[in-house]
Design a protein around this motif. Structure first.
Motif, PDB file in Angstrom:
ATOM      1  N   ASP A 338      44.322  29.320  53.879  1.00  0.00           N
ATOM      2  CA  ASP A 338      43.471  28.175  54.222  1.00  0.00           C
ATOM      3  C   ASP A 338      43.609  27.801  55.699  1.00  0.00           C
ATOM      4  O   ASP A 338      44.703  27.858  56.273  1.00  0.00           O
ATOM      5  CB  ASP A 338      43.838  26.967  53.350  1.00  0.00           C
ATOM      6  CG  ASP A 338      43.222  27.060  51.977  1.00  0.00           C
ATOM      7  OD1 ASP A 338      42.073  27.510  51.880  1.00  0.00           O
ATOM      8  OD2 ASP A 338      43.893  26.711  50.993  1.00  0.00           O
ATOM      9  N   ARG A 350      35.382  29.831  54.892  1.00  0.00           N
ATOM     10  CA  ARG A 350      36.645  30.155  54.234  1.00  0.00           C
ATOM     11  C   ARG A 350      36.972  31.637  54.428  1.00  0.00           C
ATOM     12  O   ARG A 350      36.113  32.506  54.363  1.00  0.00           O
ATOM     13  CB  ARG A 350      36.577  29.851  52.738  1.00  0.00           C
ATOM     14  CG  ARG A 350      36.414  28.395  52.412  1.00  0.00           C
ATOM     15  CD  ARG A 350      36.330  28.169  50.921  1.00  0.00           C
ATOM     16  NE  ARG A 350      37.641  28.196  50.281  1.00  0.00           N
ATOM     17  CZ  ARG A 350      38.004  29.073  49.361  1.00  0.00           C
ATOM     18  NH1 ARG A 350      37.182  30.029  49.003  1.00  0.00           N
ATOM     19  NH2 ARG A 350      39.195  29.003  48.815  1.00  0.00           N
ATOM     20  N   THR A 370      42.301  39.754  51.084  1.00  0.00           N
ATOM     21  CA  THR A 370      41.313  39.383  50.077  1.00  0.00           C
ATOM     22  C   THR A 370      39.932  39.641  50.650  1.00  0.00           C
ATOM     23  O   THR A 370      39.789  39.941  51.840  1.00  0.00           O
ATOM     24  CB  THR A 370      41.469  37.905  49.655  1.00  0.00           C
ATOM     25  OG1 THR A 370      40.642  37.655  48.512  1.00  0.00           O
ATOM     26  CG2 THR A 370      41.094  36.961  50.771  1.00  0.00           C
ATOM     27  N   SER A 371      38.921  39.546  49.825  1.00  0.00           N
ATOM     28  CA  SER A 371      37.565  39.842  50.268  1.00  0.00           C
ATOM     29  C   SER A 371      37.109  38.823  51.309  1.00  0.00           C
ATOM     30  O   SER A 371      37.556  37.672  51.308  1.00  0.00           O
ATOM     31  CB  SER A 371      36.611  39.834  49.068  1.00  0.00           C
ATOM     32  OG  SER A 371      36.739  38.637  48.341  1.00  0.00           O
ATOM     33  N   ASN A 374      37.004  34.672  51.349  1.00  0.00           N
ATOM     34  CA  ASN A 374      37.887  34.119  50.333  1.00  0.00           C
ATOM     35  C   ASN A 374      39.283  33.915  50.896  1.00  0.00           C
ATOM     36  O   ASN A 374      39.610  34.397  51.975  1.00  0.00           O
ATOM     37  CB  ASN A 374      37.930  35.025  49.105  1.00  0.00           C
ATOM     38  CG  ASN A 374      36.636  34.980  48.318  1.00  0.00           C
ATOM     39  OD1 ASN A 374      36.117  33.909  48.020  1.00  0.00           O
ATOM     40  ND2 ASN A 374      36.096  36.147  48.005  1.00  0.00           N
ATOM     41  N   ARG A 377      46.660  34.298  48.622  1.00  0.00           N
ATOM     42  CA  ARG A 377      47.824  33.510  48.255  1.00  0.00           C
ATOM     43  C   ARG A 377      49.010  33.865  49.140  1.00  0.00           C
ATOM     44  O   ARG A 377      49.241  35.029  49.452  1.00  0.00           O
ATOM     45  CB  ARG A 377      48.199  33.765  46.795  1.00  0.00           C
ATOM     46  CG  ARG A 377      47.103  33.409  45.797  1.00  0.00           C
ATOM     47  CD  ARG A 377      47.580  33.631  44.373  1.00  0.00           C
ATOM     48  NE  ARG A 377      46.541  33.317  43.410  1.00  0.00           N
ATOM     49  CZ  ARG A 377      46.716  33.367  42.086  1.00  0.00           C
ATOM     50  NH1 ARG A 377      47.882  33.725  41.600  1.00  0.00           N
ATOM     51  NH2 ARG A 377      45.732  33.057  41.271  1.00  0.00           N
ATOM     52  N   LYS A 413      44.560  42.266  42.108  1.00  0.00           N
ATOM     53  CA  LYS A 413      43.502  41.729  41.242  1.00  0.00           C
ATOM     54  C   LYS A 413      44.047  41.392  39.863  1.00  0.00           C
ATOM     55  O   LYS A 413      43.744  40.333  39.302  1.00  0.00           O
ATOM     56  CB  LYS A 413      42.372  42.752  41.138  1.00  0.00           C
ATOM     57  CG  LYS A 413      41.154  42.260  40.371  1.00  0.00           C
ATOM     58  CD  LYS A 413      40.068  43.307  40.371  1.00  0.00           C
ATOM     59  CE  LYS A 413      38.848  42.842  39.583  1.00  0.00           C
ATOM     60  NZ  LYS A 413      37.784  43.876  39.584  1.00  0.00           N
ATOM     61  N   SER A 416      46.534  38.327  40.015  1.00  0.00           N
ATOM     62  CA  SER A 416      45.892  37.051  40.338  1.00  0.00           C
ATOM     63  C   SER A 416      44.786  36.701  39.349  1.00  0.00           C
ATOM     64  O   SER A 416      44.042  35.749  39.577  1.00  0.00           O
ATOM     65  CB  SER A 416      45.312  37.099  41.753  1.00  0.00           C
ATOM     66  OG  SER A 416      44.246  38.026  41.823  1.00  0.00           O
ATOM     67  N   ASN A 417      44.676  37.498  38.274  1.00  0.00           N
ATOM     68  CA  ASN A 417      43.617  37.281  37.276  1.00  0.00           C
ATOM     69  C   ASN A 417      42.228  37.301  37.905  1.00  0.00           C
ATOM     70  O   ASN A 417      41.336  36.537  37.513  1.00  0.00           O
ATOM     71  CB  ASN A 417      43.844  35.967  36.530  1.00  0.00           C
ATOM     72  CG  ASN A 417      45.090  35.993  35.683  1.00  0.00           C
ATOM     73  OD1 ASN A 417      45.408  37.003  35.050  1.00  0.00           O
ATOM     74  ND2 ASN A 417      45.819  34.891  35.652  1.00  0.00           N
ATOM     75  N   GLY A 418      42.073  38.171  38.901  1.00  0.00           N
ATOM     76  CA  GLY A 418      40.762  38.356  39.522  1.00  0.00           C
ATOM     77  C   GLY A 418      40.404  37.368  40.605  1.00  0.00           C
ATOM     78  O   GLY A 418      39.331  37.483  41.203  1.00  0.00           O
ATOM     79  N   SER A 419      41.281  36.401  40.894  1.00  0.00           N
ATOM     80  CA  SER A 419      40.938  35.398  41.910  1.00  0.00           C
ATOM     81  C   SER A 419      41.132  35.917  43.331  1.00  0.00           C
ATOM     82  O   SER A 419      40.575  35.365  44.276  1.00  0.00           O
ATOM     83  CB  SER A 419      41.786  34.136  41.704  1.00  0.00           C
ATOM     84  OG  SER A 419      43.164  34.424  41.888  1.00  0.00           O
ATOM     85  N   GLN A 420      41.935  36.976  43.511  1.00  0.00           N
ATOM     86  CA  GLN A 420      42.144  37.560  44.835  1.00  0.00           C
ATOM     87  C   GLN A 420      41.886  39.059  44.744  1.00  0.00           C
ATOM     88  O   GLN A 420      42.534  39.761  43.973  1.00  0.00           O
ATOM     89  CB  GLN A 420      43.568  37.302  45.329  1.00  0.00           C
ATOM     90  CG  GLN A 420      43.846  37.891  46.716  1.00  0.00           C
ATOM     91  CD  GLN A 420      45.226  37.532  47.238  1.00  0.00           C
ATOM     92  OE1 GLN A 420      45.831  36.556  46.798  1.00  0.00           O
ATOM     93  NE2 GLN A 420      45.736  38.321  48.173  1.00  0.00           N
TER      94      GLN A 420
END
Length: 437
Positions: A338, A350, A370-371, A374, A377, A413, A416-420
């Motif tokens: 962030d 972002r 990350t993409s 996005n 973490r 992936k 992070s359960n697909g979030s990253q």
């Protein structure tokens, strides 16, 4: 009375036998799947064993519910392939009167295939009901099983032959494709032709076995505004692994703008046409108007115009690569956290932006934690999530550079359960190995 009781007993036995036979289904002649839910009753003294044929692909989920009426009830579910090799097996049992049990299981299949579903419940003194729901890419088989007459019925010991008959019937039942008046056959290559072409393909893809490998690593954690836990640890761990991979490593910890720029300039001076250059940055990175900036320590950003002068443009590293025209350039940015200066940057987007690769550079790979757009973490362990997975794959011998980052993406992936989802942009036209076999 005695004769009447014997007759009733005989009729009862025949009835139970008939129910048992009706509930049983020979696996050599399975029933087509009636739908995505199968319901049934479990009766005392009657063994339930039914076989269904179904067509499935991808991920298939089974949800089994069993309710007991007396004592307890149990049903076993088994999935087999057409060679009767077990693929999945689970059960549910209601262990208390009027109780119930619910179990779920998943099966991962490849392409579309026909499988056998077996439902089995013991006889004994158990009664109840069951429901098996299927979800995913599931359909009833496209054929109806042929039930041979008594004279023609093959022994149960040879069920595979019956399966082949059913599969053949399925194929025959499928509509033929429409034929054109003058069909143009699709071009085909024989196995020999493909094999003969492989050496030419292999020779076209050269291996990048550069004589020299240089790496510049920067980890910035001790920010005054928003400190980070892992970047320095990440840079240290990367330095150790890359040294094992034959890189001459230069590392900076908690560097200000001047130290970062001087290190980048010296790094570029080492590169030449026979070298591989790798730049790694972990810390805060921000994007303003499509440009990525790496944040040093000691910056003071009060307005958006300060970003250009207080931070380091990531494009500076690519310019060094382009000027050196080295054999291979690798830019790794674990800097998609962030923005700590969001209030001062009105044009904030972002994450980081897509880096445009310079035409002057040879093969270049830019890797993001990350993409684009996005946020990554920082991680809760010793290293950040992305760098932890990258370190694991860098050590694996025989992996091409693309496979190293592909495995890293898969690991991040999943964890992070697909979030990253890590992302790369590459113009590499050769093979490079961090660790040879």
């Amino acid at each position: 009375m005695f004769l009447q009781n014997r007759i009733c007993l005989l009729l009862g036995t025949v009835l139970l036998f008939g129910l048992s036979q009706a509930s049983a289904q020979d696996r050599a002649n399975p029933l087509p799947l009636p739908g995505t839910e199968i319901k049934g009753t479990l009766r005392p003294g009657v063994r339930t064993e039914t076989f269904y044929a179904l067509e499935a692909s991808g991920s298939v989920e089974f949800t089994l519910s069993v309710t007991g009426y007396q004592d307890w009830a149990m049903l076993e579910v088994e999935v087999l392939d057409t060679s009767f090799v077990p693929l999945l097996k689970f059960e549910a049992s209601a262990s208390t009167p009027n109780g119930s049990d619910k179990r779920a299981a998943k099966l991962r299949l490849g392409g579309k295939q026909i499988v056998l579903l077996r439902l089995s419940g013991p006889s004994a003194n158990k009664s109840g009901t069951y429901s098996l729901k299927l979800s995913g890419q599931v359909a009833g088989a496209h054929f109806s099983p042929t039930v041979p007459t008594t004279a023609q019925k093959k022994p149960a010991e040879a069920p595979i032959e019956n399966w082949s008959v059913l599969l053949k019937q399925q194929k025959q039942s499928e509509p033929e494709p429409q034929r054109t008046a003058n069909p143009t056959p699709a071009p085909r290559e024989s196995g020999k032709a493909v094999a003969a072409a492989m050496p030419a393909v292999a020779s076209a893809i050269r291996e990048i076995g550069a004589d020299k490998r240089f790496a510049l690593l920067i980890g910035n954690s001790a920010y005054e505004t928003v400190p980070l836990k892992n970047p320095v640890n990440d840079a240290r761990a990367m330095a150790e692994v890359l040294a094992e991979c034959g890189f001459q490593v230069t590392m900076l910890e908690n560097a200000d703008k001047r130290r970062m720029e001087e290190a980048i300039r010296a790094f570029g001076a080492k590169l030449d046409a026979k070298s591989v250059g790798l730049f790694y940055f972990a810390g805060h990175g921000i994007q303003v108007n499509g440009t990525n900036y790496l944040v040093p320590l000691g910056v003071r950003i009060e307005k958006e115009a300060d970003v250009e002068y207080e931070t380091v443009d990531a494009g500076r590293v690519l310019s060094e690569f382009a000027n050196a025209r080295n054999a291979l350039s690798i830019l790794i940015l674990d800097a998609c956290r962030d923005n700590p200066f969001a209030a001062a940057t009105r044009s904030l987007t972002r994450g980081l932006a897509v880096v445009k690769l310079p035409k002057e550079a040879n093969g270049t790979l830019v890797a993001y934690a990350t993409s684009p757009g996005n946020v990554a973490r920082d991680g809760t362990g010793q290293n950040g999530l992305y760098t932890e997975e990258l370190l694991r794959n860098l050590r694996k011998p025989g992996l091409k550079i693309e496979d190293v980052f592909k495995l890293t993406r898969i690991g991040v992936k999943e964890r992070s359960n697909g979030s990253q989802v890590p992302w790369e942009n590459s113009s590499i036209d050769g093979d490079f190995f961090f660790v040879r076999r």
